[in-house]
Design a protein around this motif. Structure first.
Motif, PDB file in Angstrom:
ATOM      1  N   PRO A   1     -29.479   7.274 -13.505  1.00 13.68           N
ATOM      2  CA  PRO A   1     -29.200   8.499 -12.741  1.00 13.68           C
ATOM      3  C   PRO A   1     -27.841   9.086 -13.099  1.00 13.68           C
ATOM      4  O   PRO A   1     -26.953   8.385 -13.585  1.00 13.68           O
ATOM      5  CB  PRO A   1     -29.221   8.010 -11.296  1.00 13.68           C
ATOM      6  N   ASP A   2     -27.707  10.378 -12.844  1.00 15.01           N
ATOM      7  CA  ASP A   2     -26.403  11.020 -12.983  1.00 15.01           C
ATOM      8  C   ASP A   2     -25.469  10.437 -11.932  1.00 15.01           C
ATOM      9  O   ASP A   2     -25.903  10.009 -10.867  1.00 15.01           O
ATOM     10  CB  ASP A   2     -26.512  12.529 -12.741  1.00 15.01           C
ATOM     11  N   THR A   3     -24.167  10.413 -12.233  1.00 14.24           N
ATOM     12  CA  THR A   3     -23.176  10.038 -11.230  1.00 14.24           C
ATOM     13  C   THR A   3     -22.374  11.286 -10.886  1.00 14.24           C
ATOM     14  O   THR A   3     -22.224  12.196 -11.710  1.00 14.24           O
ATOM     15  CB  THR A   3     -22.233   8.926 -11.724  1.00 14.24           C
ATOM     16  N   TYR A   4     -21.848  11.328  -9.665  1.00 14.20           N
ATOM     17  CA  TYR A   4     -21.119  12.486  -9.173  1.00 14.20           C
ATOM     18  C   TYR A   4     -19.743  12.051  -8.708  1.00 14.20           C
ATOM     19  O   TYR A   4     -19.579  10.956  -8.171  1.00 14.20           O
ATOM     20  CB  TYR A   4     -21.855  13.126  -7.988  1.00 14.20           C
ATOM     21  N   SER A   5     -18.776  12.934  -8.869  1.00 13.94           N
ATOM     22  CA  SER A   5     -17.449  12.696  -8.318  1.00 13.94           C
ATOM     23  C   SER A   5     -16.888  14.039  -7.858  1.00 13.94           C
ATOM     24  O   SER A   5     -17.265  15.082  -8.375  1.00 13.94           O
ATOM     25  CB  SER A   5     -16.521  12.044  -9.343  1.00 13.94           C
ATOM     26  N   TRP A   6     -16.002  14.001  -6.867  1.00 17.34           N
ATOM     27  CA  TRP A   6     -15.390  15.227  -6.364  1.00 17.34           C
ATOM     28  C   TRP A   6     -14.112  14.893  -5.615  1.00 17.34           C
ATOM     29  O   TRP A   6     -13.907  13.759  -5.227  1.00 17.34           O
ATOM     30  CB  TRP A   6     -16.355  16.009  -5.458  1.00 17.34           C
ATOM     31  N   ASP A   7     -13.271  15.914  -5.431  1.00 16.14           N
ATOM     32  CA  ASP A   7     -12.028  15.763  -4.678  1.00 16.14           C
ATOM     33  C   ASP A   7     -12.362  15.507  -3.215  1.00 16.14           C
ATOM     34  O   ASP A   7     -13.233  16.174  -2.632  1.00 16.14           O
ATOM     35  CB  ASP A   7     -11.173  17.023  -4.756  1.00 16.14           C
ATOM     36  N   SER A   8     -11.654  14.567  -2.608  1.00 12.53           N
ATOM     37  CA  SER A   8     -11.848  14.284  -1.181  1.00 12.53           C
ATOM     38  C   SER A   8     -11.387  15.454  -0.337  1.00 12.53           C
ATOM     39  O   SER A   8     -10.474  16.193  -0.727  1.00 12.53           O
ATOM     40  CB  SER A   8     -11.052  13.049  -0.774  1.00 12.53           C
ATOM     41  N   PRO A   9     -11.988  15.622   0.839  1.00 14.27           N
ATOM     42  CA  PRO A   9     -11.530  16.704   1.721  1.00 14.27           C
ATOM     43  C   PRO A   9     -10.121  16.422   2.224  1.00 14.27           C
ATOM     44  O   PRO A   9      -9.726  15.259   2.342  1.00 14.27           O
ATOM     45  CB  PRO A   9     -12.541  16.705   2.864  1.00 14.27           C
ATOM     46  N   PRO A  10      -9.373  17.477   2.515  1.00 16.71           N
ATOM     47  CA  PRO A  10      -8.022  17.279   3.048  1.00 16.71           C
ATOM     48  C   PRO A  10      -8.088  16.649   4.442  1.00 16.71           C
ATOM     49  O   PRO A  10      -9.123  16.744   5.115  1.00 16.71           O
ATOM     50  CB  PRO A  10      -7.451  18.703   3.105  1.00 16.71           C
TER      51      PRO A  10
END
Length: 125
Positions: free
Chosen positions: A114-123
């Motif tokens: 599967p694809d993996t996802y990453s993103w900036d955490s919310p403030p």
């Protein structure tokens, strides 16, 4: 096959009366549903948006109203990482913009990962 790749007008059998028109409409809906489910996966950016919404709501305990990411990435190539910007709108009316990435883990000898996802955490709240 994907719906956005279909070319030309749809050809349906000629219907007789209102019952035939309803049957033809049902055939179009069934075709669209079937075509949308074909192929290796759904649009990658939609899967990212759904994952972000679920994770931030359940893990960060911040109810998310919507997530909208651009560009609209329909698929990834083997080993590719695609970078996106995502607008996250919280249920309380606040929002933030996150840098995000979709990484296709299939490279070399690996397949069907599967694809993996990453993103900036919310403030912080």
């Amino acid at each position: 096959m994907r719906v956005d790749r279909l070319r030309g007008p749809a050809r349906l059998p000629r219907a007789a009366g209102a019952a035939g028109a309803a049957g033809a409409a049902a055939a179009v809906v069934a075709l669209a549903a079937t075509a949308a489910a074909c192929g290796p996966n759904n649009d990658a950016y939609v899967a990212l948006q759904n994952t972000m919404k679920s994770h931030i709501t359940t893990q960060d305990h911040r109810p998310v109203g919507s997530v909208s990411c651009t560009p609209h990435v329909h698929g990834t190539m083997r080993g590719e990482t695609v970078h996106l910007r995502c607008q996250v709108d919280f249920a309380d009316g606040t929002s933030y913009t996150a840098n995000a990435a979709i990484h296709d883990q299939n490279s070399g000898g690996t397949h069907n990962r599967p694809d993996t996802y990453s993103w900036d955490s919310p403030p912080p709240t």
